[in-house]
Write a protein that holds these residues in place. Structure first.
Motif, PDB file in Angstrom:
ATOM      1  N   ILE A  22       0.821  -1.223   0.000  1.00  0.00           N
ATOM      2  CA  ILE A  22       0.000   0.000   0.000  1.00  0.00           C
ATOM      3  C   ILE A  22       0.851   1.269   0.000  1.00  0.00           C
ATOM      4  N   ASN A  23       2.157   1.121  -0.182  1.00  0.00           N
ATOM      5  CA  ASN A  23       3.053   2.283  -0.155  1.00  0.00           C
ATOM      6  C   ASN A  23       2.985   3.050  -1.481  1.00  0.00           C
ATOM      7  N   ILE A  24       2.231   4.148  -1.480  1.00  0.00           N
ATOM      8  CA  ILE A  24       2.146   4.974  -2.685  1.00  0.00           C
ATOM      9  C   ILE A  24       2.468   6.439  -2.409  1.00  0.00           C
ATOM     10  N   PHE A  25       2.661   6.815  -1.133  1.00  0.00           N
ATOM     11  CA  PHE A  25       3.000   8.199  -0.814  1.00  0.00           C
ATOM     12  C   PHE A  25       4.282   8.219   0.008  1.00  0.00           C
ATOM     13  N   PRO A  26       5.220   9.156  -0.256  1.00  0.00           N
ATOM     14  CA  PRO A  26       5.178  10.235  -1.252  1.00  0.00           C
ATOM     15  C   PRO A  26       5.460   9.765  -2.679  1.00  0.00           C
ATOM     16  N   VAL A  27       6.059   8.567  -2.817  1.00  0.00           N
ATOM     17  CA  VAL A  27       6.260   7.991  -4.144  1.00  0.00           C
ATOM     18  C   VAL A  27       5.861   6.516  -4.069  1.00  0.00           C
ATOM     19  N   PRO A  28       5.278   5.969  -5.134  1.00  0.00           N
ATOM     20  CA  PRO A  28       4.826   4.579  -5.113  1.00  0.00           C
ATOM     21  C   PRO A  28       5.951   3.592  -5.404  1.00  0.00           C
ATOM     22  N   ASP A  29       6.922   3.516  -4.490  1.00  0.00           N
ATOM     23  CA  ASP A  29       8.067   2.644  -4.726  1.00  0.00           C
ATOM     24  C   ASP A  29       8.004   1.345  -3.929  1.00  0.00           C
ATOM     25  N   GLY A  30       6.926   1.157  -3.172  1.00  0.00           N
ATOM     26  CA  GLY A  30       6.679  -0.138  -2.552  1.00  0.00           C
ATOM     27  C   GLY A  30       7.759  -0.658  -1.634  1.00  0.00           C
ATOM     28  N   ASP A  31       8.351   0.216  -0.797  1.00  0.00           N
ATOM     29  CA  ASP A  31       9.408  -0.267   0.093  1.00  0.00           C
ATOM     30  C   ASP A  31       9.275   0.218   1.533  1.00  0.00           C
ATOM     31  N   THR A  32       8.141   0.806   1.892  1.00  0.00           N
ATOM     32  CA  THR A  32       7.980   1.319   3.256  1.00  0.00           C
ATOM     33  C   THR A  32       8.126   0.215   4.297  1.00  0.00           C
ATOM     34  N   GLY A  33       7.494  -0.926   4.055  1.00  0.00           N
ATOM     35  CA  GLY A  33       7.592  -2.018   5.017  1.00  0.00           C
ATOM     36  C   GLY A  33       9.015  -2.511   5.194  1.00  0.00           C
ATOM     37  N   THR A  34       9.721  -2.673   4.096  1.00  0.00           N
ATOM     38  CA  THR A  34      11.107  -3.122   4.151  1.00  0.00           C
ATOM     39  C   THR A  34      11.980  -2.099   4.859  1.00  0.00           C
ATOM     40  N   ASN A  35      11.797  -0.832   4.531  1.00  0.00           N
ATOM     41  CA  ASN A  35      12.610   0.220   5.147  1.00  0.00           C
ATOM     42  C   ASN A  35      12.371   0.307   6.657  1.00  0.00           C
ATOM     43  N   LEU A  36      11.117   0.225   7.075  1.00  0.00           N
ATOM     44  CA  LEU A  36      10.818   0.279   8.509  1.00  0.00           C
ATOM     45  C   LEU A  36      11.395  -0.932   9.229  1.00  0.00           C
ATOM     46  N   TYR A  37      11.253  -2.098   8.632  1.00  0.00           N
ATOM     47  CA  TYR A  37      11.784  -3.304   9.271  1.00  0.00           C
ATOM     48  C   TYR A  37      13.298  -3.229   9.442  1.00  0.00           C
TER      49      TYR A  37
END
Length: 316
Positions: A22-37
């Motif tokens: 569901i990572n689309i903001f600020p850019v839809p690069d789909g890595d928020t979960g990985t980055n937070l982990y």
């Protein structure tokens, strides 16, 4: 606090795929979960290695490690959150409702000030709601010091924090047009909710359940990866650490605002009285990373420089 960060690392690992989806903001690069982990993993490891009964020392070590290893917007803001959270806990051996409220309030201020262009409907909104709830729960006691610092008062504060954070996450869908159109909530906001839920679970000794996530749009396992349906992200995420005076740092931030987007600058430690300088963690999205890096080098010698392409499907 060590148990909290260990639980946060685990829950973010378990939810990284859905957060990426569901990572689309600020850019839809789909890595928020990985980055937070990955950022939480660095924090948890540092906390385990810190041999101290001082809550501030443990979380401070975790925050410093998280800042050094931070990934992406979300990881950087999580690191800022931890670093600020540790300050009111210095010298303390147990958490209380008032301390929780003060720590969340300080984290809220630091997170908003770290961003050049803070936006509601993100982790910032969740942090603001959590801080407000903790303050309300703390002031809602009978006014006696013993009562406000009791375990029961802390439990009420943590319950209020998680409830407020959940409501703030649900609201993100209506606060940002991009999220509204895709019918999803903000990924970073969900990540912070998971971290706060882990804190409640660790302190109260209760299980961390996924039930609080049932009402979030786009978060079921069977839901598609929304970010893959968005226009492709363009540019590069540049991150580095640099030692500058506060004045030079302000000048660099201004220049980065002109050259890029999603600028985050946060101090890594206190001011060095002898040199008058501070170590800063820098994050920015740019189209021409080499030109921006050259601009940074005009002001100092950057360390731990990393470039990450912003494109759908990326998870680093």
């Amino acid at each position: 606090m060590r148990r909290w960060l260990g639980m946060a690392e685990t829950v973010l690992a378990n939810h990284s795929d859905r957060l990426n989806a569901i990572n689309i903001f600020p850019v839809p690069d789909g890595d928020t979960g990985t980055n937070l982990y990955l950022t939480a993993r660095a924090a948890a490891e540092a906390a385990q290695e810190c041999d101290s009964a001082d809550l501030g020392a443990v979380i401070g070590a975790a925050g410093h490690a998280a800042m050094e290893e931070a990934r992406g917007n979300s990881g950087t803001l999580f690191a800022v959150f931890l670093d600020a959270f540790s300050v009111p806990l210095a010298g303390q051996s147990r958490l209380s409702g008032p301390l929780l409220a003060e720590a969340l309030h300080r984290s809220q201020i630091r997170a908003w000030s770290a961003l050049s262009e803070p936006v509601e409907g993100t982790m910032l909104s969740v942090l603001a709601a959590a801080a407000h709830a903790a303050a309300g729960a703390s002031s809602g006691s009978d006014g006696q010091h013993e009562a406000s610092h009791s375990n029961a008062a802390l439990a009420r504060a943590l319950d209020a924090v998680v409830a407020a954070a959940l409501a703030a996450v649900v609201s993100t869908e209506e606060q940002l047009e991009m999220l509204h159109n895709a019918r999803v909530v903000d990924a970073g906001a969900v990540g912070l909710l998971l971290v706060l839920g882990a804190l409640r679970s660790a302190v109260l000794g209760v299980d961390l359940t996924d039930q609080i996530l049932d009402q979030l749009h786009g978060y079921r396992v069977e839901d598609p990866h929304i970010h893959k349906t968005q226009p492709p992200a363009e540019g590069v995420e540049l991150m580095c650490t640099i030692t500058l005076s506060p004045l030079d740092a302000a000048g660099l931030r201004h220049r980065l605002d002109e050259l890029g987007e999603s600028v985050i600058m946060s101090p890594l430690g206190p001011l060095d009285e002898d040199s008058g300088s501070v170590r800063w963690r820098v994050h920015v999205h740019v189209r021409d990373p080499e030109a921006v890096l050259a601009e940074i080098k005009r002001r100092g010698e950057p360390e731990r420089v990393s470039f990450t392409e912003l494109h759908s499907g990326h998870a680093s």
